[in-house]
Design a protein around this motif. Structure first.
Motif, PDB file in Angstrom:
ATOM      1  N   ASN A 155       0.811  -1.219   0.000  1.00 14.43           N
ATOM      2  CA  ASN A 155       0.000   0.000   0.000  1.00 14.43           C
ATOM      3  C   ASN A 155       0.841   1.264   0.000  1.00 14.43           C
ATOM      4  O   ASN A 155       0.504   2.246  -0.657  1.00 14.43           O
ATOM      5  CB  ASN A 155      -0.901   0.058   1.242  1.00 14.43           C
ATOM      6  CG  ASN A 155      -2.017  -0.940   1.206  1.00 14.43           C
ATOM      7  OD1 ASN A 155      -2.426  -1.375   0.144  1.00 14.43           O
ATOM      8  ND2 ASN A 155      -2.514  -1.315   2.377  1.00 14.43           N
ATOM      9  N   LEU A 156       1.923   1.246   0.787  1.00 10.73           N
ATOM     10  CA  LEU A 156       2.603   2.502   1.116  1.00 10.73           C
ATOM     11  C   LEU A 156       4.055   2.237   1.461  1.00 10.73           C
ATOM     12  O   LEU A 156       4.381   1.236   2.104  1.00 10.73           O
ATOM     13  CB  LEU A 156       1.904   3.150   2.327  1.00 10.73           C
ATOM     14  CG  LEU A 156       2.551   4.367   2.977  1.00 10.73           C
ATOM     15  CD1 LEU A 156       2.449   5.586   2.066  1.00 10.73           C
ATOM     16  CD2 LEU A 156       1.902   4.664   4.333  1.00 10.73           C
ATOM     17  N   VAL A 157       4.939   3.151   1.034  1.00 13.13           N
ATOM     18  CA  VAL A 157       6.333   3.161   1.478  1.00 13.13           C
ATOM     19  C   VAL A 157       6.679   4.590   1.887  1.00 13.13           C
ATOM     20  O   VAL A 157       6.511   5.533   1.103  1.00 13.13           O
ATOM     21  CB  VAL A 157       7.312   2.685   0.393  1.00 13.13           C
ATOM     22  CG1 VAL A 157       8.745   2.683   0.949  1.00 13.13           C
ATOM     23  CG2 VAL A 157       6.947   1.313  -0.129  1.00 13.13           C
ATOM     24  N   VAL A 158       7.131   4.739   3.121  1.00 13.99           N
ATOM     25  CA  VAL A 158       7.632   6.032   3.613  1.00 13.99           C
ATOM     26  C   VAL A 158       9.116   5.855   3.897  1.00 13.99           C
ATOM     27  O   VAL A 158       9.500   5.015   4.710  1.00 13.99           O
ATOM     28  CB  VAL A 158       6.901   6.470   4.896  1.00 13.99           C
ATOM     29  CG1 VAL A 158       7.508   7.769   5.432  1.00 13.99           C
ATOM     30  CG2 VAL A 158       5.410   6.630   4.646  1.00 13.99           C
ATOM     31  N   SER A 159       9.958   6.613   3.198  1.00 12.94           N
ATOM     32  CA  SER A 159      11.408   6.585   3.455  1.00 12.94           C
ATOM     33  C   SER A 159      11.799   7.930   4.046  1.00 12.94           C
ATOM     34  O   SER A 159      11.445   8.977   3.497  1.00 12.94           O
ATOM     35  CB  SER A 159      12.182   6.340   2.161  1.00 12.94           C
ATOM     36  OG  SER A 159      11.890   5.062   1.642  1.00 12.94           O
ATOM     37  N   GLN A 160      12.521   7.905   5.138  1.00 11.41           N
ATOM     38  CA  GLN A 160      12.755   9.168   5.841  1.00 11.41           C
ATOM     39  C   GLN A 160      14.190   9.352   6.302  1.00 11.41           C
ATOM     40  O   GLN A 160      14.951   8.395   6.458  1.00 11.41           O
ATOM     41  CB  GLN A 160      11.788   9.289   7.015  1.00 11.41           C
ATOM     42  CG  GLN A 160      11.775   8.131   7.977  1.00 11.41           C
ATOM     43  CD  GLN A 160      10.662   8.263   9.001  1.00 11.41           C
ATOM     44  OE1 GLN A 160       9.482   8.353   8.669  1.00 11.41           O
ATOM     45  NE2 GLN A 160      11.046   8.281  10.274  1.00 11.41           N
ATOM     46  N   LYS A 161      14.535  10.624   6.506  1.00  9.73           N
ATOM     47  CA  LYS A 161      15.829  11.021   7.048  1.00  9.73           C
ATOM     48  C   LYS A 161      15.594  12.134   8.057  1.00  9.73           C
ATOM     49  O   LYS A 161      14.522  12.752   8.076  1.00  9.73           O
ATOM     50  CB  LYS A 161      16.774  11.507   5.940  1.00  9.73           C
ATOM     51  CG  LYS A 161      17.144  10.432   4.919  1.00  9.73           C
ATOM     52  CD  LYS A 161      18.152  10.950   3.904  1.00  9.73           C
ATOM     53  CE  LYS A 161      18.539   9.867   2.909  1.00  9.73           C
ATOM     54  NZ  LYS A 161      19.557  10.346   1.932  1.00  9.73           N
ATOM     55  N   LEU A 162      16.615  12.412   8.883  1.00 12.73           N
ATOM     56  CA  LEU A 162      16.509  13.468   9.894  1.00 12.73           C
ATOM     57  C   LEU A 162      17.680  14.440   9.742  1.00 12.73           C
ATOM     58  O   LEU A 162      18.670  14.371  10.466  1.00 12.73           O
ATOM     59  CB  LEU A 162      16.517  12.861  11.305  1.00 12.73           C
ATOM     60  CG  LEU A 162      15.295  12.038  11.717  1.00 12.73           C
ATOM     61  CD1 LEU A 162      15.499  11.443  13.104  1.00 12.73           C
ATOM     62  CD2 LEU A 162      14.030  12.897  11.695  1.00 12.73           C
ATOM     63  N   PRO A 163      17.590  15.371   8.799  1.00 11.96           N
ATOM     64  CA  PRO A 163      18.671  16.351   8.643  1.00 11.96           C
ATOM     65  C   PRO A 163      18.693  17.336   9.800  1.00 11.96           C
ATOM     66  O   PRO A 163      17.664  17.588  10.443  1.00 11.96           O
ATOM     67  CB  PRO A 163      18.312  17.060   7.330  1.00 11.96           C
ATOM     68  CG  PRO A 163      16.838  16.868   7.187  1.00 11.96           C
ATOM     69  CD  PRO A 163      16.523  15.538   7.797  1.00 11.96           C
TER      70      PRO A 163
END
Length: 430
Positions: free
Chosen positions: A340-348
């Motif tokens: 259904n969904l892919v969330v790829s994240q980073k924390l700059p």
């Protein structure tokens, strides 16, 4: 025969323990040096660590509490410092305690110990017998750790002990004490609705990113939102357990791999017989766990999990690549059907201190499903780029938004972008 363990001399009243060093920390209990020197010189590496583990098992409760208390005084510094992680032990740390603050990991305090062996003893004392079995088997042990703070609150940590040049190192990651609200993460309304069981009752949703990118925070926000939104049953399978949710409208089972269930795969298989609505799998580490997750989603359950990947497209390719070539077409087809969904994240790092969430969001439309089925994942990035109305956004578009809002600098945006050419194009049009 190994020498006997030191005799019990009581709790923190042991000579020297109450002494403070220049940084205001209690000095290491003196019996630790005696214990470290008791190992036969011919023992090295794992044999030496096993010897120390056996001797620790013979210590009195008071002595073991002194060892834990010595470590806890450094752990207790994490919260007032705003540190997300603590590292200690092994030759790499040079006898210091390292803290990660706002993304940077630097040494702050001396442990005041004479040898790596003494720190090995401190770390081994934190491990249960089951944790030690993991350490001997795979040279690493994941475990949870709890600290009773002075304010009466219990602070929890996700920990990993591991080998470092025949000694032990340990990393402690602070677990958020409060769950962030889902609507505070900046998702498009389509995505916020899509992660709720009341709107989408089945399928697989992934939250991906490198270590320390906030995957657990996002998943906890999703679980908490569901906990307040429908009447049902949520099963969390993790190693180790991190945030413990209080049941509101849902029963929430917390099952830790090791103490509660032997593996992620078995945990998912057992969950299917426990009448769940949502299954959260801490990490899809291997083909067996991926198969179990896809099977659970395929049988009508809503499944959430994580991967250590830096983009949505990379996440799809990584899952398929976990299998031998003759199985990849089957996996690709099943993944297209359930995802259904892919969330790829980073924390700059944020201007003025702290860090801010930057994310790439793939909502799996019919066009995306067809691209996965046909092994045309290279087309999906452009679909994300053009999919704003469906709640999609590329990492570069979200980084550009953060630059426009003056939350990060352009240089940081470029540094954290996966597709640097696309980010530069956005900046040129600003």
């Amino acid at each position: 025969m190994p020498p006997p363990a030191p005799a019990a001399t009581g709790p923190a009243t042991s000579p020297g323990f109450a002494d403070l060093d220049a940084d205001g920390f209690h000095r290491i209990p003196p019996f630790v040096r005696q214990l470290a020197r008791s190992a036969p010189k011919l023992l090295a590496g794992e044999d030496r660590l096993r010897f120390y583990a056996e001797q620790i098992g013979r210590l009195s409760v008071d002595h073991r509490e002194q060892l834990r208390g010595f470590v806890e005084q450094y752990v207790a510094k994490m919260h007032p410092m705003g540190a997300s992680d603590l590292d200690m032990g092994g030759p790499a740390t040079l006898g210091r305690v390292w803290y990660r603050v706002d993304g940077d990991k630097t040494p702050h305090f001396e442990l005041g110990v004479a040898s790596n062996d003494e720190v090995d003893i401190l770390i081994l004392n934190l491990l249960s017998e089951r944790n030690q079995d993991d350490l001997w088997e795979v040279q690493s042990a994941d475990f949870s750790y709890q600290l009773d703070a002075e304010d009466g609150m219990r602070k929890r940590f996700r920990c990993t002990a591991y080998y470092d040049n025949q000694h032990l190192g340990v990393c402690l990651r602070a677990i958020n004490e409060e769950v962030r609200p889902l609507d505070g993460l900046g998702f498009h309304p389509v995505i916020q609705k899509g992660v709720l069981f009341s709107n989408v009752r089945s399928g697989l949703a992934l939250v991906t990113g490198v270590t320390g990118s906030g995957k657990s925070t996002t998943l906890d926000a999703i679980i908490d939102a569901n906990n307040q939104d429908f009447d049902g049953h949520i099963v969390i399978i993790a190693k180790p357990l991190e945030y413990v949710h209080n049941p509101q409208r849902c029963i929430i089972r917390h099952r830790e791999v090791g103490p509660d269930v032997p593996s992620f795969k078995v945990g998912v298989s057992q969950a299917l017989r426990q009448d769940p609505d949502i299954i959260m799998i801490g990490e899809m580490r291997d083909p067996e766990t991926i198969d179990a997750a896809i099977e659970a989603a395929d049988t009508g359950h809503k499944v959430f999990s994580t991967l250590h990947t830096a983009s949505a497209v990379e996440s799809l390719d990584r899952i398929v690549a976990e299998y031998p070539p003759y199985e990849q077409e089957r996996v690709r087809s099943r993944l297209a059907d359930v995802l259904n969904l892919v969330v790829s994240q980073k924390l700059p790092p944020k201007i003025g201190g702290g860090r801010v969430l930057a994310k790439e969001v793939l909502w799996v439309t019919a066009s995306v499903k067809a691209a996965i089925h046909n092994n045309n994942t290279g087309e999906i990035y452009q679909m994300i780029w053009e999919g704003g109305r469906q709640g999609m956004i590329t990492l570069e578009q979200d980084l550009f938004r953060l630059v426009r809002e003056r939350k990060i600098t352009p240089d940081i945006g470029l540094q954290y972008a996966n597709n640097k050419r696309r980010f530069q194009q956005l900046m040129q049009t600003a």
